[in-house]
Structure formats: C-alpha cells, structure tokens
Design a protein around this motif. Structure first.
Motif, PDB file in Angstrom:
ATOM      1  N   LEU A  40       0.197   1.713   7.721  1.00  0.00           N
ATOM      2  CA  LEU A  40       0.517   0.332   8.073  1.00  0.00           C
ATOM      3  C   LEU A  40      -0.485  -0.271   9.050  1.00  0.00           C
ATOM      4  O   LEU A  40      -0.827  -1.441   8.968  1.00  0.00           O
ATOM      5  CB  LEU A  40       1.927   0.272   8.680  1.00  0.00           C
ATOM      6  CG  LEU A  40       3.076   0.205   7.687  1.00  0.00           C
ATOM      7  CD1 LEU A  40       4.401   0.495   8.375  1.00  0.00           C
ATOM      8  CD2 LEU A  40       3.132  -1.159   7.022  1.00  0.00           C
ATOM      9  N   HIS A  69      -5.649   1.341   0.785  1.00  0.00           N
ATOM     10  CA  HIS A  69      -5.313   0.450   1.892  1.00  0.00           C
ATOM     11  C   HIS A  69      -3.837   0.055   1.831  1.00  0.00           C
ATOM     12  O   HIS A  69      -3.485  -1.124   1.668  1.00  0.00           O
ATOM     13  CB  HIS A  69      -6.215  -0.790   1.868  1.00  0.00           C
ATOM     14  CG  HIS A  69      -7.649  -0.477   2.084  1.00  0.00           C
ATOM     15  ND1 HIS A  69      -8.199  -0.301   3.339  1.00  0.00           N
ATOM     16  CD2 HIS A  69      -8.677  -0.285   1.207  1.00  0.00           C
ATOM     17  CE1 HIS A  69      -9.487  -0.020   3.234  1.00  0.00           C
ATOM     18  NE2 HIS A  69      -9.802  -0.010   1.950  1.00  0.00           N
ATOM     19  N   HIS A  70      -3.013   1.069   1.987  1.00  0.00           N
ATOM     20  CA  HIS A  70      -1.572   0.863   1.925  1.00  0.00           C
ATOM     21  C   HIS A  70      -0.908   2.089   2.530  1.00  0.00           C
ATOM     22  O   HIS A  70      -1.586   3.074   2.863  1.00  0.00           O
ATOM     23  CB  HIS A  70      -1.130   0.661   0.473  1.00  0.00           C
ATOM     24  CG  HIS A  70       0.074  -0.227   0.322  1.00  0.00           C
ATOM     25  ND1 HIS A  70       0.219  -1.406   0.988  1.00  0.00           N
ATOM     26  CD2 HIS A  70       1.199  -0.085  -0.433  1.00  0.00           C
ATOM     27  CE1 HIS A  70       1.371  -1.975   0.648  1.00  0.00           C
ATOM     28  NE2 HIS A  70       1.990  -1.177  -0.214  1.00  0.00           N
ATOM     29  N   ASP A  90       1.191   2.462  -4.141  1.00  0.00           N
ATOM     30  CA  ASP A  90       1.654   1.341  -4.932  1.00  0.00           C
ATOM     31  C   ASP A  90       0.574   0.964  -5.946  1.00  0.00           C
ATOM     32  O   ASP A  90      -0.602   1.333  -5.800  1.00  0.00           O
ATOM     33  CB  ASP A  90       1.993   0.166  -4.021  1.00  0.00           C
ATOM     34  CG  ASP A  90       2.985  -0.782  -4.666  1.00  0.00           C
ATOM     35  OD1 ASP A  90       3.404  -0.534  -5.803  1.00  0.00           O
ATOM     36  OD2 ASP A  90       3.355  -1.780  -4.007  1.00  0.00           O
ATOM     37  N   PRO A 131      -2.878  -1.538  -4.763  1.00  0.00           N
ATOM     38  CA  PRO A 131      -3.909  -0.913  -3.932  1.00  0.00           C
ATOM     39  C   PRO A 131      -4.599   0.264  -4.599  1.00  0.00           C
ATOM     40  O   PRO A 131      -5.771   0.526  -4.324  1.00  0.00           O
ATOM     41  CB  PRO A 131      -3.150  -0.469  -2.673  1.00  0.00           C
ATOM     42  CG  PRO A 131      -1.728  -0.441  -3.049  1.00  0.00           C
ATOM     43  CD  PRO A 131      -1.550  -1.484  -4.092  1.00  0.00           C
ATOM     44  N   MET A 155       3.961  -9.412  -4.528  1.00  0.00           N
ATOM     45  CA  MET A 155       3.095  -8.239  -4.641  1.00  0.00           C
ATOM     46  C   MET A 155       2.399  -8.161  -5.987  1.00  0.00           C
ATOM     47  O   MET A 155       1.216  -7.831  -6.070  1.00  0.00           O
ATOM     48  CB  MET A 155       3.917  -6.958  -4.425  1.00  0.00           C
ATOM     49  CG  MET A 155       4.097  -6.582  -2.972  1.00  0.00           C
ATOM     50  SD  MET A 155       2.541  -6.124  -2.173  1.00  0.00           S
ATOM     51  CE  MET A 155       2.095  -4.668  -3.100  1.00  0.00           C
ATOM     52  N   HIS A 192      -5.157 -10.355  -3.358  1.00  0.00           N
ATOM     53  CA  HIS A 192      -4.288  -9.612  -2.454  1.00  0.00           C
ATOM     54  C   HIS A 192      -4.901  -9.511  -1.063  1.00  0.00           C
ATOM     55  O   HIS A 192      -6.082  -9.212  -0.901  1.00  0.00           O
ATOM     56  CB  HIS A 192      -4.063  -8.189  -2.997  1.00  0.00           C
ATOM     57  CG  HIS A 192      -3.004  -8.130  -4.048  1.00  0.00           C
ATOM     58  ND1 HIS A 192      -1.707  -7.809  -3.783  1.00  0.00           N
ATOM     59  CD2 HIS A 192      -3.071  -8.354  -5.383  1.00  0.00           C
ATOM     60  CE1 HIS A 192      -1.008  -7.830  -4.904  1.00  0.00           C
ATOM     61  NE2 HIS A 192      -1.817  -8.163  -5.880  1.00  0.00           N
ATOM     62  N   MET A 230      -4.278  -7.103   1.901  1.00  0.00           N
ATOM     63  CA  MET A 230      -3.568  -5.843   2.020  1.00  0.00           C
ATOM     64  C   MET A 230      -2.619  -5.807   3.206  1.00  0.00           C
ATOM     65  O   MET A 230      -1.526  -5.264   3.119  1.00  0.00           O
ATOM     66  CB  MET A 230      -4.570  -4.686   2.095  1.00  0.00           C
ATOM     67  CG  MET A 230      -5.300  -4.419   0.790  1.00  0.00           C
ATOM     68  SD  MET A 230      -4.163  -4.073  -0.566  1.00  0.00           S
ATOM     69  CE  MET A 230      -5.308  -3.933  -1.945  1.00  0.00           C
ATOM     70  N   ASP A 231      -3.019  -6.388   4.341  1.00  0.00           N
ATOM     71  CA  ASP A 231      -2.145  -6.381   5.504  1.00  0.00           C
ATOM     72  C   ASP A 231      -0.852  -7.134   5.222  1.00  0.00           C
ATOM     73  O   ASP A 231       0.239  -6.718   5.640  1.00  0.00           O
ATOM     74  CB  ASP A 231      -2.860  -6.981   6.715  1.00  0.00           C
ATOM     75  CG  ASP A 231      -3.973  -6.082   7.226  1.00  0.00           C
ATOM     76  OD1 ASP A 231      -3.924  -4.870   6.945  1.00  0.00           O
ATOM     77  OD2 ASP A 231      -4.891  -6.585   7.902  1.00  0.00           O
ATOM     78  N   ASP A 234       0.434  -7.636   2.215  1.00  0.00           N
ATOM     79  CA  ASP A 234       1.161  -6.849   1.223  1.00  0.00           C
ATOM     80  C   ASP A 234       1.955  -5.722   1.870  1.00  0.00           C
ATOM     81  O   ASP A 234       3.067  -5.398   1.440  1.00  0.00           O
ATOM     82  CB  ASP A 234       0.183  -6.255   0.197  1.00  0.00           C
ATOM     83  CG  ASP A 234      -0.354  -7.304  -0.755  1.00  0.00           C
ATOM     84  OD1 ASP A 234       0.123  -8.453  -0.703  1.00  0.00           O
ATOM     85  OD2 ASP A 234      -1.252  -6.966  -1.543  1.00  0.00           O
ATOM     86  N   LYS A 235       1.385  -5.112   2.901  1.00  0.00           N
ATOM     87  CA  LYS A 235       2.082  -4.019   3.576  1.00  0.00           C
ATOM     88  C   LYS A 235       3.381  -4.495   4.200  1.00  0.00           C
ATOM     89  O   LYS A 235       4.418  -3.817   4.104  1.00  0.00           O
ATOM     90  CB  LYS A 235       1.176  -3.406   4.654  1.00  0.00           C
ATOM     91  CG  LYS A 235      -0.037  -2.668   4.121  1.00  0.00           C
ATOM     92  CD  LYS A 235      -0.914  -2.213   5.282  1.00  0.00           C
ATOM     93  CE  LYS A 235      -2.220  -1.611   4.790  1.00  0.00           C
ATOM     94  NZ  LYS A 235      -3.089  -1.194   5.911  1.00  0.00           N
ATOM     95  N   SER A 266       5.842  -5.056   1.526  1.00  0.00           N
ATOM     96  CA  SER A 266       6.285  -3.788   0.953  1.00  0.00           C
ATOM     97  C   SER A 266       7.331  -3.095   1.807  1.00  0.00           C
ATOM     98  O   SER A 266       8.202  -2.393   1.287  1.00  0.00           O
ATOM     99  CB  SER A 266       5.082  -2.855   0.764  1.00  0.00           C
ATOM    100  OG  SER A 266       4.153  -3.410  -0.136  1.00  0.00           O
TER     101      SER A 266
END
Length: 321
Positions: free
Chosen positions: A15, A173-174, A178, A181, A256, A264, A266-267, A269-270, A273
């Motif tokens: 994270l 990067h997750h 998933d 990523p 997502m 996307h 990534m930050d 998306d985290k 998630s």
C-alpha cells in the motif's frame, strides 16, 4: 526481456513505502480481519443452527457470508503478513492462484447480490407465489449459476493475464495480484486482453445492475401503493442499507476494471481496492443481517439454547421459542 515462463516470482509493492504508516496499517487490518471472520462465519453458523432462518433469503445470505469470508481470506492475511515481516515476494504460481480465487469469488458475490434482489422482488411483489417461485430447485439453480459464472470469470481473467510475456520488471504496484497491475507488467501486445477485461466486467456489472435495479423499481412501486407509513420507512431503511453496500461494491469495481491500464493511477486503485477486499466483507454481515430483527431473534434463541445445555436441549428450544 524475460519470457513469462522464466518469471518465477513477483514483488508486491504494498500500500505504501512510508515506514511510519506500516504499523497503523498493520493494526487496522489486524482488527478488520477478525471482525470479518467472526461476522461472516458467525452469521453462517447462526443460519445453519436456526430452522426459522432456513428460507431462500437466508440461503443466499449464508452463501454471501461464505464468499465474503473466502475472498477476504485470499487477500487480507497475506497483506497482514507482509506488513509484519516486510517480505514482499510472492511466487508466480501463488500470484496466479490469488488472482484466480479473487476474480472467481468477487464474481460470485456480484451474482449473489442479484439473486438476493430477485428473491426480495418475489417476496414483496408476489408474496402469494413466493413458495412456488422460490422453491428449492430454483434456489439451487440460481446458486449454481453464481458459482459457475464465478469460476468461468476466474479462468478467463487469469488465463488472459498470465498468457502474457512479462518484461524484466517483476514489481507489482499493488498489495495483491489483481488483474490490472499484473497486466501492466506485460510487454506483449495487450489490447485484446484489455478489451476482454473491459467487455467481460461490463457484461457482469451491466447485467446484474439491470436485474437488481429492475427488481427494486418493482419493489418501490409496490411499496408506494401501500398505505402504511411505518411500512414505507421500514422498507426504505432496509433498501438504503442494501444500496449503500451495493454502490460501494459496484463503484469500486467499475473504477478498477472499466478503464484501460494506461488510465490507472495505482495509488488511487489501492485505496479503492481496500474497500472491496477488506471493508465490504466486514460490512456485509452488519448491513444485511445484524440490523435484521429475524437475525437478532435467532441469535437470542441460539444463545438461550447454548445456555440451557448444548446440544441436548438446543434443538427443542430453538424450534419451540
């Protein structure tokens, strides 16, 4: 460039890299997971023990609790372990297994929401035909369809993601494996895979949302024709809780998956998630059951049965109370 068969492990970025956030995140997730396990397994056990909850609604609810427990367990314990040990390595096969299980179970949950909405439509709009419409064979058929579609969804997405050739970087990067990523690491032509992802998720979401929305339109229409203000408030309160959980579920899922990988962040998306992997499985028992009077009454019956001496007197007490 490495071929996908030579990639033996991945590194999960997690994270955050901020060392000051590791302990708070560990404590947060360490508290969330036991609540999730206790809530979902407790609800499953309660439904199994109380004969009065052996109805189609609670049949689906027990499976929802089981799926919530399973898909939370696919992700959360590994995240907690990595925060505790600092080990970010996950093997190629473990990553594929995690992706398959999560994609399958999240799809099963999606269709369980829809089956439950249809069950409520029949109960409110066609109460005289409820027992014949929602007979055992229909419930088993709906549930079987949920699990079959989930397994197919997991197979397609995992097959598409791991049929790619991965480049030299193996850093995901997750905080778990998933689909977006993992696909972002591919150096193959992935336009077809992205289209498969978008179209398949779009079908699942649009179809289930259409059925759920249609069911609730008819439900609200039936409620509006009633002349009881108390009935209106009770029904609207129940639906508000349902729509809150469903909105979070569908909102984060669409955020997502219904966009190309190039869009996307990534930050972001985290954060999204975390909601559908950890928070939603914890909230579902509360939203769908713990505020339900029937569940509260069942809990008291089982509790009294336990106090009077389990298991010799429990069946008599549960049935007669």
């Amino acid at each position: 460039m490495e071929n996908r068969t030579e990639m033996t492990q991945f590194l999960l970025q997690g994270l955050t890299d901020d060392p000051h956030l590791q302990v708070p995140l560990f404590i947060t997730f360490f508290l969330i997971y036991p609540i999730t396990v206790a809530g979902n397994l407790g609800m499953l056990l309660l439904i199994l023990l109380d004969p009065r909850l052996h109805t189609p609604m609670y049949y689906f609810l027990s499976n929802l609790s089981l799926v919530d427990f399973c898909y939370s367990s696919v992700v959360t314990p590994s995240v907690i372990g990595r925060l505790l040990t600092g080990n970010k390595v996950i093997s190629y096969n473990a990553c594929a297994a995690q992706m398959f299980l999560f994609a399958a179970l999240i799809c099963v949950e999606n269709y369980l929401f829809t089956a439950m909405a249809y069950d409520r439509y029949v109960a409110v709009c066609k109460p005289l035909h409820y027992t014949t419409t929602m007979r055992s064979s229909v419930c088993v058929g709906l549930l079987t369809g949920c699990y079959v579609l989930g397994l197919l969804n997991g197979c397609v997405h995992t097959g598409e993601a791991f049929s790619q050739s991965f480049c030299s970087s193996n850093v995901i990067h997750h905080f778990f494996c998933d689909i977006p990523p993992v696909m972002a690491l591919s150096c193959s032509e992935k336009q077809v895979s992205e289209l498969v992802l978008v179209y398949l998720v779009s079908f699942h979401i649009v179809f289930t949302l259409l059925v759920t929305s249609t069911s609730y339109i008819f439900i609200f229409g039936t409620i509006l024709r009633m002349h009881s203000a108390a009935g209106h408030r009770k029904a609207l309160s129940t639906c508000a809780s349902h729509f809150t959980a469903v909105s979070i579920f569908y909102g984060t899922t669409m955020f997502m998956y219904l966009q190309p990988s190039s869009s996307h962040t990534m930050d972001t998306d985290k954060i999204a998630s975390v909601f559908y992997t950890m928070v939603i499985p914890m909230l579902n028992p509360m939203v769908y059951s713990l505020i339900n009077k029937e569940v509260k009454s069942a809990f008291l019956r089982v509790k009294n049965a336990w106090n009077c001496g389990w298991p010799s007197k429990c069946r008599i007490l549960i049935v007669t109370l």
